[in-house]
Write a protein that holds these residues in place. Structure first.
Motif, mmCIF file in Angstrom:
data_model
loop_
_atom_site.group_PDB
_atom_site.id
_atom_site.type_symbol
_atom_site.label_atom_id
_atom_site.label_comp_id
_atom_site.label_asym_id
_atom_site.label_seq_id
_atom_site.Cartn_x
_atom_site.Cartn_y
_atom_site.Cartn_z
ATOM 1 N N ASN A 156 0.847 -1.185 0.000
ATOM 2 C CA ASN A 156 0.000 0.000 0.000
ATOM 3 C C ASN A 156 0.887 1.242 0.000
ATOM 4 N N GLN A 157 0.643 2.140 -0.950
ATOM 5 C CA GLN A 157 1.499 3.317 -1.098
ATOM 6 C C GLN A 157 1.491 4.201 0.140
ATOM 7 N N ALA A 158 0.310 4.390 0.739
ATOM 8 C CA ALA A 158 0.208 5.244 1.927
ATOM 9 C C ALA A 158 1.002 4.653 3.086
ATOM 10 N N LYS A 159 0.862 3.346 3.305
ATOM 11 C CA LYS A 159 1.600 2.689 4.385
ATOM 12 C C LYS A 159 3.094 2.718 4.111
ATOM 13 N N LEU A 160 3.458 2.526 2.849
ATOM 14 C CA LEU A 160 4.873 2.530 2.489
ATOM 15 C C LEU A 160 5.499 3.884 2.777
ATOM 16 N N THR A 161 4.797 4.949 2.407
ATOM 17 C CA THR A 161 5.302 6.304 2.665
ATOM 18 C C THR A 161 5.478 6.547 4.159
ATOM 19 N N MET A 162 4.492 6.122 4.937
ATOM 20 C CA MET A 162 4.543 6.339 6.384
ATOM 21 C C MET A 162 5.686 5.552 7.025
ATOM 22 N N ILE A 163 5.796 4.267 6.673
ATOM 23 C CA ILE A 163 6.846 3.418 7.260
ATOM 24 C C ILE A 163 8.226 3.908 6.831
ATOM 25 N N SER A 164 8.357 4.307 5.574
ATOM 26 C CA SER A 164 9.643 4.818 5.088
ATOM 27 C C SER A 164 10.076 6.036 5.883
ATOM 28 N N GLN A 165 9.132 6.931 6.148
ATOM 29 C CA GLN A 165 9.434 8.124 6.935
ATOM 30 C C GLN A 165 9.785 7.767 8.374
ATOM 31 N N LEU A 166 9.080 6.783 8.927
ATOM 32 C CA LEU A 166 9.331 6.370 10.313
ATOM 33 C C LEU A 166 10.718 5.759 10.473
ATOM 34 N N ILE A 167 11.237 5.178 9.410
ATOM 35 C CA ILE A 167 12.590 4.612 9.456
ATOM 36 C C ILE A 167 13.632 5.671 9.096
ATOM 37 N N PHE A 168 13.300 6.505 8.123
ATOM 38 C CA PHE A 168 14.247 7.508 7.646
ATOM 39 C C PHE A 168 14.571 8.555 8.721
ATOM 40 N N LEU A 169 13.555 9.105 9.361
ATOM 41 C CA LEU A 169 13.769 10.210 10.302
ATOM 42 C C LEU A 169 14.652 9.822 11.488
ATOM 43 N N PRO A 170 14.331 8.740 12.227
ATOM 44 C CA PRO A 170 15.241 8.373 13.329
ATOM 45 C C PRO A 170 16.608 7.924 12.824
ATOM 46 N N SER A 171 16.628 7.346 11.617
ATOM 47 C CA SER A 171 17.908 6.936 11.043
ATOM 48 C C SER A 171 18.849 8.128 10.907
ATOM 49 N N ILE A 172 18.309 9.266 10.457
ATOM 50 C CA ILE A 172 19.122 10.471 10.280
ATOM 51 C C ILE A 172 19.386 11.157 11.615
ATOM 52 N N MET A 173 18.344 11.320 12.429
ATOM 53 C CA MET A 173 18.478 12.070 13.678
ATOM 54 C C MET A 173 19.400 11.386 14.676
ATOM 55 N N LEU A 174 19.452 10.061 14.631
ATOM 56 C CA LEU A 174 20.247 9.314 15.611
ATOM 57 C C LEU A 174 21.581 8.828 15.055
ATOM 58 N N SER A 175 21.903 9.217 13.835
ATOM 59 C CA SER A 175 23.112 8.697 13.189
ATOM 60 C C SER A 175 24.382 9.420 13.609
ATOM 61 N N GLY A 176 24.239 10.669 14.091
ATOM 62 C CA GLY A 176 25.419 11.440 14.461
ATOM 63 C C GLY A 176 25.804 12.480 13.429
ATOM 64 N N ILE A 177 25.080 12.554 12.304
ATOM 65 C CA ILE A 177 25.461 13.526 11.275
ATOM 66 C C ILE A 177 24.967 14.935 11.613
ATOM 67 N N LEU A 183 25.904 12.836 22.548
ATOM 68 C CA LEU A 183 25.002 13.719 23.273
ATOM 69 C C LEU A 183 23.641 13.071 23.531
ATOM 70 N N LEU A 184 23.375 11.948 22.880
ATOM 71 C CA LEU A 184 22.079 11.284 23.010
ATOM 72 C C LEU A 184 22.024 10.443 24.275
ATOM 73 N N PRO A 185 20.815 10.268 24.840
ATOM 74 C CA PRO A 185 20.650 9.307 25.944
ATOM 75 C C PRO A 185 21.046 7.914 25.472
ATOM 76 N N GLY A 186 21.422 7.078 26.396
ATOM 77 C CA GLY A 186 21.901 5.749 26.046
ATOM 78 C C GLY A 186 20.937 4.944 25.202
ATOM 79 N N SER A 187 19.649 5.012 25.530
ATOM 80 C CA SER A 187 18.648 4.238 24.800
ATOM 81 C C SER A 187 18.523 4.702 23.353
ATOM 82 N N LEU A 188 18.563 6.018 23.136
ATOM 83 C CA LEU A 188 18.453 6.542 21.783
ATOM 84 C C LEU A 188 19.723 6.267 20.974
ATOM 85 N N ALA A 189 20.858 6.348 21.645
ATOM 86 C CA ALA A 189 22.119 6.035 20.967
ATOM 87 C C ALA A 189 22.135 4.576 20.515
ATOM 88 N N ALA A 190 21.605 3.695 21.361
ATOM 89 C CA ALA A 190 21.528 2.272 21.021
ATOM 90 C C ALA A 190 20.551 2.048 19.879
#
Length: 238
Positions: A156-177, A183-190
């Motif tokens: 489903n295109q709508a679900k795909l867009t949502m899941i892709s965003q849910l993976i993309f955003l934390p992937s970037i925010m928690l990557s260190g770039i 600087l992140l809490p231990g759980s978020l860094a993990a």
């Protein structure tokens, strides 16, 4: 082999005309590079040392996690897969051709960042070019494999867009770039270490090409490949 190469070249030409791929593999990453590169280097001059790896990780992640999956959905979530069967074309050919085409586009985008960053922002160039581009190829491959998992598993295109965003955003925010992962809490860094971006960023940094970064990426790639094989067999039996 000739038919396979023809399929890859044809897919690459089709992708050039695709607005979606143009946006996710070129326009968004390069605009982000131009805007955020200026902000980073103005606020934190030291960011010039890591600007090329960080902007490259952002660009590759955008193309692989947001740009690639919809292209796969167009094939495996529609009647196009029936055309493959009717003409005796292996079902995996669609995924492989899109994968290789996206690999070429993301490599071109990464080279543009590599060449432009020193000129525009006086960014530091990686000291070992063969290792850097080897690391880049590995990171693009792993990121695209995760994108393939998304494209094959959701219909489903709508679900795909949502899941892709849910993976993309934390992937970037928690990557260190964006800011140091220290600087992140231990759980978020993990949690950030579950995504290719965090390990890809470390791999692209000077002296980052080592087993500590390669092994997690290898594990992610292996899991993604096995899942894609499973999904392709499932699609073939449907």
């Amino acid at each position: 082999m000739n038919a396979f190469l023809y399929g890859v070249v044809l897919q690459w030409k089709l992708d050039i005309r695709s607005r979606s791929l143009l946006i996710t593999c070129y326009i968004v990453p390069l605009l982000f590079f131009m805007v955020m590169g200026g902000i980073f280097t103005a606020i934190i001059p030291e960011s010039r040392e890591t600007l090329i790896p960080s902007m490259t990780v952002m660009g590759v992640s955008t193309g692989a996690l947001i740009g690639l999956p919809p292209s796969l959905l167009e094939i495996y979530g529609s009647d196009i897969k029936k055309v493959f069967r009717a003409n005796g074309v292996p079902l995996y050919l669609g995924m492989v051709s899109i994968f290789l085409s996206a690999f070429i586009h993301l490599s071109i985008m990464s080279v543009i960042i590599y060449l432009a960053a020193p000129v525009i922002f006086d960014a530091s160039v990686p000291s070992n070019l063969p290792l850097y581009f080897s690391a880049l190829a590995i990171f693009i491959t792993v990121s695209l494999s995760v994108g393939c998992v998304l494209g094959l598993s959701l219909k489903n295109q709508a679900k795909l867009t949502m899941i892709s965003q849910l993976i993309f955003l934390p992937s970037i925010m928690l990557s260190g770039i964006m800011f140091s992962a220290d600087l992140l809490p231990g759980s978020l860094a993990a949690a950030g270490k579950l995504f290719p971006a965090a390990w890809g960023y470390k791999l692209l940094l000077n002296n980052g090409f080592n087993a500590d970064s390669l092994l997690p990426l290898t594990a992610i790639l292996t899991a993604a490949v096995l899942f894609c094989i499973f999904m392709l067999k499932k699609l073939k039996s449907e």
